[in-house]
Design a protein around this motif. Structure first.
Motif, PDB file in Angstrom:
ATOM      1  N   TYR A 199       0.626  -1.067   0.276  1.00  0.00           N
ATOM      2  CA  TYR A 199       0.350   0.365   0.315  1.00  0.00           C
ATOM      3  C   TYR A 199       0.851   1.798  -0.373  1.00  0.00           C
ATOM      4  O   TYR A 199       0.582   2.021  -0.962  1.00  0.00           O
ATOM      5  CB  TYR A 199      -0.650  -0.321   1.519  1.00  0.00           C
TER       6      TYR A 199
ATOM      7  N   THR B  11      -5.609   3.545  -5.364  1.00  0.00           N
ATOM      8  CA  THR B  11      -5.463   2.901  -4.103  1.00  0.00           C
ATOM      9  C   THR B  11      -6.765   3.247  -2.956  1.00  0.00           C
ATOM     10  O   THR B  11      -7.058   4.163  -2.971  1.00  0.00           O
ATOM     11  CB  THR B  11      -3.716   3.244  -3.709  1.00  0.00           C
TER      12      THR B  11
ATOM     13  N   ARG C  75      -8.401   1.135   0.927  1.00  0.00           N
ATOM     14  CA  ARG C  75      -8.785   0.249   1.218  1.00  0.00           C
ATOM     15  C   ARG C  75      -9.302   0.424   1.912  1.00  0.00           C
ATOM     16  O   ARG C  75     -11.009   0.110   2.229  1.00  0.00           O
ATOM     17  CB  ARG C  75      -8.354   0.991   3.546  1.00  0.00           C
TER      18      ARG C  75
ATOM     19  N   ALA D 106      -6.559  -2.957  -1.808  1.00  0.00           N
ATOM     20  CA  ALA D 106      -6.638  -2.398  -2.931  1.00  0.00           C
ATOM     21  C   ALA D 106      -6.209  -1.244  -3.864  1.00  0.00           C
ATOM     22  O   ALA D 106      -5.782  -0.276  -3.585  1.00  0.00           O
ATOM     23  CB  ALA D 106      -7.903  -2.362  -3.576  1.00  0.00           C
TER      24      ALA D 106
ATOM     25  N   ASN E 166      -1.266  -4.430 -10.193  1.00  0.00           N
ATOM     26  CA  ASN E 166      -3.006  -4.807  -9.762  1.00  0.00           C
ATOM     27  C   ASN E 166      -3.125  -5.594  -9.090  1.00  0.00           C
ATOM     28  O   ASN E 166      -3.490  -6.505  -8.990  1.00  0.00           O
ATOM     29  CB  ASN E 166      -3.599  -4.735 -11.125  1.00  0.00           C
ATOM     30  N   LYS E 167      -3.081  -5.001  -7.712  1.00  0.00           N
ATOM     31  CA  LYS E 167      -3.018  -6.840  -6.252  1.00  0.00           C
ATOM     32  C   LYS E 167      -3.784  -5.275  -5.431  1.00  0.00           C
ATOM     33  O   LYS E 167      -4.114  -5.160  -4.857  1.00  0.00           O
ATOM     34  CB  LYS E 167      -2.279  -7.589  -6.621  1.00  0.00           C
ATOM     35  N   ALA E 168      -5.127  -6.894  -4.750  1.00  0.00           N
ATOM     36  CA  ALA E 168      -5.185  -6.923  -3.650  1.00  0.00           C
ATOM     37  C   ALA E 168      -5.348  -7.484  -2.627  1.00  0.00           C
ATOM     38  O   ALA E 168      -4.762  -9.139  -3.138  1.00  0.00           O
ATOM     39  CB  ALA E 168      -6.679  -6.594  -3.932  1.00  0.00           C
TER      40      ALA E 168
ATOM     41  N   VAL F 199     -14.299  -5.474  -4.094  1.00  0.00           N
ATOM     42  CA  VAL F 199     -13.205  -4.705  -4.931  1.00  0.00           C
ATOM     43  C   VAL F 199     -12.984  -5.543  -5.634  1.00  0.00           C
ATOM     44  O   VAL F 199     -12.530  -4.357  -6.375  1.00  0.00           O
ATOM     45  CB  VAL F 199     -12.347  -6.284  -4.323  1.00  0.00           C
TER      46      VAL F 199
ATOM     47  N   TYR G 231     -11.908  -2.105  -9.162  1.00  0.00           N
ATOM     48  CA  TYR G 231     -11.032  -2.238 -10.154  1.00  0.00           C
ATOM     49  C   TYR G 231     -11.755  -2.062 -11.564  1.00  0.00           C
ATOM     50  O   TYR G 231     -11.110  -1.632 -12.601  1.00  0.00           O
ATOM     51  CB  TYR G 231     -10.568  -3.957 -10.471  1.00  0.00           C
TER      52      TYR G 231
ATOM     53  N   ALA H 236      -6.734  -7.989 -11.850  1.00  0.00           N
ATOM     54  CA  ALA H 236      -6.135  -7.828 -10.038  1.00  0.00           C
ATOM     55  C   ALA H 236      -5.608  -9.160 -10.386  1.00  0.00           C
ATOM     56  O   ALA H 236      -6.571 -10.139 -10.694  1.00  0.00           O
ATOM     57  CB  ALA H 236      -6.333  -7.067  -9.744  1.00  0.00           C
TER      58      ALA H 236
ATOM     59  N   LEU I 185      -5.456 -11.499  -7.072  1.00  0.00           N
ATOM     60  CA  LEU I 185      -6.743 -11.271  -5.001  1.00  0.00           C
ATOM     61  C   LEU I 185      -5.015 -12.358  -4.237  1.00  0.00           C
ATOM     62  O   LEU I 185      -5.493 -13.137  -4.796  1.00  0.00           O
ATOM     63  CB  LEU I 185      -7.895 -11.796  -4.988  1.00  0.00           C
TER      64      LEU I 185
END
Length: 275
Positions: A19, A37, A39, A45, A57-59, A76, A80, A88, A90
């Motif tokens: 983050y 970004t 939360r 995310a 691109n990730k969560a 989520v 995106y 993305a 996860l």
């Protein structure tokens, strides 16, 4: 400590350093890369519309303070979708997945992709010394731009925008960047993120010209010593699981240094076309 107890700690540490890497981008860098970004549901995310690497691109960080639910995954996915992200990943620790995860991931079109291995070591069990002919030391702020470009070049990633993002993030008090030098040349770099009792190893990369000279192991040792000095109890890291018959040098270096695999974490790919 059991896996169920330490998973939330190390997952939270990883989510926080990711983050801060992307949130630290200046407005101009954020526009250039398309960074947003958020939360969500106790996790984070991270969207980068113009990511050409498939990494940013990730969560992650879910299931720690709030349960993973179908509604959370929908939030989520909506994030995106709104950001026009190309896709993305996860990342959720196996012990933090709900019983109905199979149904949730089918509903949102999440498909399994390359898994990662999460490793953890008691700070007292991790080597804090490793011999190399390279000079390994903490990085001064004046060298933050060089550190950033070295990491990205080591990973084979472009430096445009990303180097500025990395350099800006290093001003966060939780980060402790280190590097290895061959004379006046920085040839390997790595970072430590201090998050409560956890020291999270990340951003370790060596230039192709200087691989197999002990830089990674020396950088693990230097960061382990820094984590111990900061009062950390645990050292954690994550790296890709090697395919059958293949070897992941980073995994081997971490294990030789005293970290042990805690669990294998499946990565789940989200696509706007599949949800």
């Amino acid at each position: 400590m059991h896996t169920e107890e330490i998973s939330p700690l190390v997952e939270s540490a990883e989510a926080e350093f990711m983050y801060h890497y992307e949130s630290a981008a200046t407005p101009s860098t954020a526009r250039l890369l398309g960074i947003t970004t958020a939360r969500i549901g106790g996790g984070v995310a991270l969207a980068m519309r113009h990511d050409v690497t498939g990494y940013w691109n990730k969560a992650l960080g879910f299931g720690v303070t709030e349960p993973v639910t179908a509604e959370l995954v929908a939030d989520v996915a909506d994030f995106y979708r709104v950001q026009n992200a190309p896709g993305a990943i996860l990342q959720i620790a196996p012990s933090l997945l709900p019983e109905d995860w199979s149904e949730i991931r089918r509903r949102h079109g999440l498909t399994p992709t390359s898994p990662w291995i999460k490793l953890v070591g008691d700070i007292g069990d991790v080597a804090t010394h490793h011999h190399t002919d390279l000079s390994v030391r903490a990085v001064d702020p004046v060298d933050y731009p060089l550190w950033s470009s070295t990491v990205l070049r080591g990973f084979g990633m472009p430096t445009d925008g990303l180097a500025d993002m990395f350099a800006a993030a290093l001003t966060h008090p939780g980060f402790r960047p280190f590097a290895a030098w061959d004379g006046d040349d920085m040839v390997a770099a790595a970072n430590l993120f201090v998050h409560g009792t956890v020291g999270s190893l990340n951003a370790t990369a060596t230039l192709p010209t200087h691989q197999n000279r002990g830089a990674q192991s020396a950088l693990i040792a230097a960061r382990a010593a820094a984590a111990a000095a900061a009062g950390c109890r645990w050292l954690s890291a994550e790296t890709g699981r090697p395919a059958d018959g293949e070897v992941n040098p980073s995994l081997n270096n971490l294990r030789r240094s005293g970290l042990r695999p805690l669990y294998e974490r499946q990565n789940w790919a989200w696509s706007p076309a599949g949800s």
